[in-house]
Design a protein around this motif. Structure first.
Motif, PDB file in Angstrom:
ATOM      1  N   SER A   1      -7.047  -1.189  -1.084  1.00  0.00           N
ATOM      2  CA  SER A   1      -6.989   0.208  -1.516  1.00  0.00           C
ATOM      3  C   SER A   1      -8.320   0.650  -2.110  1.00  0.00           C
ATOM      4  O   SER A   1      -8.818   1.745  -1.830  1.00  0.00           O
ATOM      5  CB  SER A   1      -5.872   0.391  -2.559  1.00  0.00           C
TER       6      SER A   1
ATOM      7  N   THR B   1      -2.107   5.485   2.684  1.00  0.00           N
ATOM      8  CA  THR B   1      -3.150   4.489   2.966  1.00  0.00           C
ATOM      9  C   THR B   1      -2.740   3.599   4.126  1.00  0.00           C
ATOM     10  O   THR B   1      -3.540   3.307   5.022  1.00  0.00           O
ATOM     11  CB  THR B   1      -3.419   3.630   1.718  1.00  0.00           C
TER      12      THR B   1
ATOM     13  N   ALA C   1     -10.951   3.357  -0.226  1.00  0.00           N
ATOM     14  CA  ALA C   1     -11.248   4.604  -0.937  1.00  0.00           C
ATOM     15  C   ALA C   1     -12.729   4.751  -1.269  1.00  0.00           C
ATOM     16  O   ALA C   1     -13.129   5.744  -1.881  1.00  0.00           O
ATOM     17  CB  ALA C   1     -10.421   4.672  -2.218  1.00  0.00           C
TER      18      ALA C   1
ATOM     19  N   LEU D   1       0.829  -1.194   0.000  1.00  0.00           N
ATOM     20  CA  LEU D   1       0.000   0.000   0.000  1.00  0.00           C
ATOM     21  C   LEU D   1       0.873   1.257   0.000  1.00  0.00           C
ATOM     22  O   LEU D   1       2.000   1.257   0.514  1.00  0.00           O
ATOM     23  CB  LEU D   1      -0.899   0.019   1.236  1.00  0.00           C
TER      24      LEU D   1
END
Length: 381
Positions: A326, A215, A330, A211
C-alpha cells in the motif's frame, strides 16, 4: 584466433543464465562453446548456444552421514572421470565454471589435465564448491566485492567482472520505467527462483486480501507458482477479484520484469543482476536458512544502492506485506527513484568483461600479467 571453451554450470537458472550469456558472447566472437551440466538442465538448456551439452554426474555435500558422504564422493569421482573424458575429446582452450557442485567435476578435471580455467562467483559470498576450487583455477571472476572467508584470499587472480545477463535482459533494459499513475493499473511481478517459492504462494494471497478494495482493483499480477500450489492460489485470487497470470515458469521473464512497476522476489545473484540492469524497484525476500546468507548479502548490495527494500522472510507476514505494498503503490515517485538507483547499480558490460577474461586465460598468457588486461583494471567498481 577461434578458441574452444567448455562452460560448466548447475542445471538451474541461477547458474545457467550467466553461463548462457557468456556462451552467446563467445559464439558472437567466433569461438566454439560446449556445456557440461547436470540432469536438472531441463527447461533452461533449450536455448543454450552450445554445440553440445554434456550431462555429468554430480552431487551436493549435505550433512555428515558417512554413507551419504560416501555416495556423494562416488558421484563426484564418477563425474570427474566423465569430465576428463569430455576434456580429452574436446581439448578446450579453457574451462569456465559458474558455481555449484555440478561444476566441481569439470573444473577439477581441468586442473588435473592442466587446462586453464576461470571460476565465476555470482554471489557476494563464495559458495562451498567454489571455495574448494578457488586454489586450483587460473582466475576468479566475481559479481560483487567478496565478503566472508574467501574475501581477499586470492587477490592476484581475482577480478570483479560483474554477473553476465542474457541478451534478452540487455534488450529489456532499453525499456524505460513506466511510472505508475494514481488510480491506474499497477503491474506486480512475483517470482521465487528456479522453481518458484511456496512462501509467496502462502503469503501473497492473504496480503492482497488485506488491501482496501480500491488498491486491490489496481493490481495486475504475474506470479510464478509451483505446480502443486497453482489451483489453490488461482482459486484464492478469483475469490478476491485479483487479475492474475500464474505459471510455474516464464520463458520471457526479462520482458515481464521490464513492464513491471514493482517486483517481489528472492535475491539470488541472477535476479539481483537482472533487476539492476533492467532497472526495476523490488521487495527482496532472501532465502532463509542459507548456510552463508548469500542472498541476504546480495539484497544488501542493491538496497545500499537505493534500488530495493529487503525484508527477512521471518519478519514478513501478510499484514506487513500488505502495508508495504500500500505504501509503495501510493508513492510512485519513490518507485521511480528506486528504479533509477537500481539501474545505476547495474553492470550491463559484465558479459564483455568476463568474455575478455576468458579469452585472456585461454590464450595461455601468464596469470601474473592479468593486471594488464582491460577487464581487470584492478578497481572494484
Amino acid at each position: 584466433m577461434a578458441s574452444t571453451f567448455l562452460l560448466t554450470a548447475g542445471g538451474t537458472g541461477g547458474h545457467l543464465f550467466p553461463a548462457q550469456a557468456l556462451a552467446a558472447e563467445l559464439v558472437r566472437r567466433g569461438h566454439v562453446v560446449e556445456l557440461a551440466t547436470d540432469q536438472r538442465v531441463g527447461a533452461y538448456g533449450g536455448d543454450f548456444p552450445a554445440r553440445k551439452v554434456h550431462v555429468i554426474s554430480s552431487a551436493t555435500i549435505a550433512g555428515r552421514n558417512p554413507l551419504a558422504l560416501a555416495r556423494t564422493a562416488w558421484r563426484l569421482a564418477r563425474g570427474t572421470w566423465q569430465a576428463r573424458g569430455v576434456i580429452r575429446r574436446l581439448k578446450p582452450d579453457a574451462v569456465i565454471g559458474f558455481g555449484g557442485y555440478p561444476t566441481f567435476p569439470p573444473m577439477f578435471a581441468a586442473f588435473l589435465g592442466g587446462v586453464p580455467s576461470v571460476l565465476h562467483e555470482a554471489n557476494a559470498v563464495m559458495g562451498r564448491a567454489n571455495r574448494m576450487l578457488a586454489r586450483r583455477c587460473s582466475a576468479i571472476a566475481t559479481s560483487f566485492p567478496l565478503v566472508g572467508e574467501a574475501a581477499g584470499v586470492y587477490p592476484h587472480k581475482t577480478r570483479q567482472t560483474g554477473n553476465p545477463v542474457r541478451d534478452a535482459v540487455i534488450s529489456a533494459s532499453a525499456t524505460p520505467y513506466d511510472v505508475p499513475q494514481d488510480g491506474g493499473a499497477f503491474q506486480l511481478l512475483v517470482f521465487g527462483g528456479s522453481q518458484g517459492a511456496r512462501f509467496f504462494s502462502d503469503c501473497l494471497p492473504p496480503a492482497l486480501e488485506c488491501l482496501d478494495a480500491e488498491t486491490r482493483a489496481r493490481i495486475r499480477l504475474v506470479q510464478q507458482c509451483r505446480p502443486e500450489d497453482m489451483d489453490r492460489v488461482r482459486a484464492f485470487y478469483e475469490r478476491i477479484g485479483i487479475t492474475a497470470e500464474l505459471a510455474p515458469f516464464f520463458s520471457d521473464m526479462a520482458e515481464r520484469i521490464a513492464v513491471s512497476h514493482l517486483v517481489i522476489c528472492r535475491s539470488g545473484a541472477s535476479s539481483v543482476s537482472e533487476l539492476s540492469v533492467i532497472g526495476r524497484p523490488s521487495v527482496l525476500v532472501p532465502l532463509p536458512h542459507a548456510l552463508d546468507n548469500d542472498q541476504g548479502r546480495n539484497a544488501d548490495i542493491l538496497a545500499r544502492a537505493g534500488g530495493a527494500w529487503p525484508v527477512a522472510q521471518s519478519e514478513l507476514d501478510p499484514a506487513r506485506l500488505a502495508a508495504l505494498l500500500s505504501e509503495l503503490m501510493a508513492a510512485p515517485g519513490r518507485l521511480a527513484e528506486a528504479a533509477d538507483c537500481a539501474k545505476r547499480a547495474g553492470r550491463p558490460d559484465a558479459v564483455r568483461r568476463l568474455a575478455d577474461l576468458a579469452e585472456y586465460i585461454a590464450s595461455g598468457a601468464p596469470v601474473g600479467a592479468l593486471d594488464a588486461q582491460e577487464t581487470s583494471s584492478g578497481d572494484a567498481s
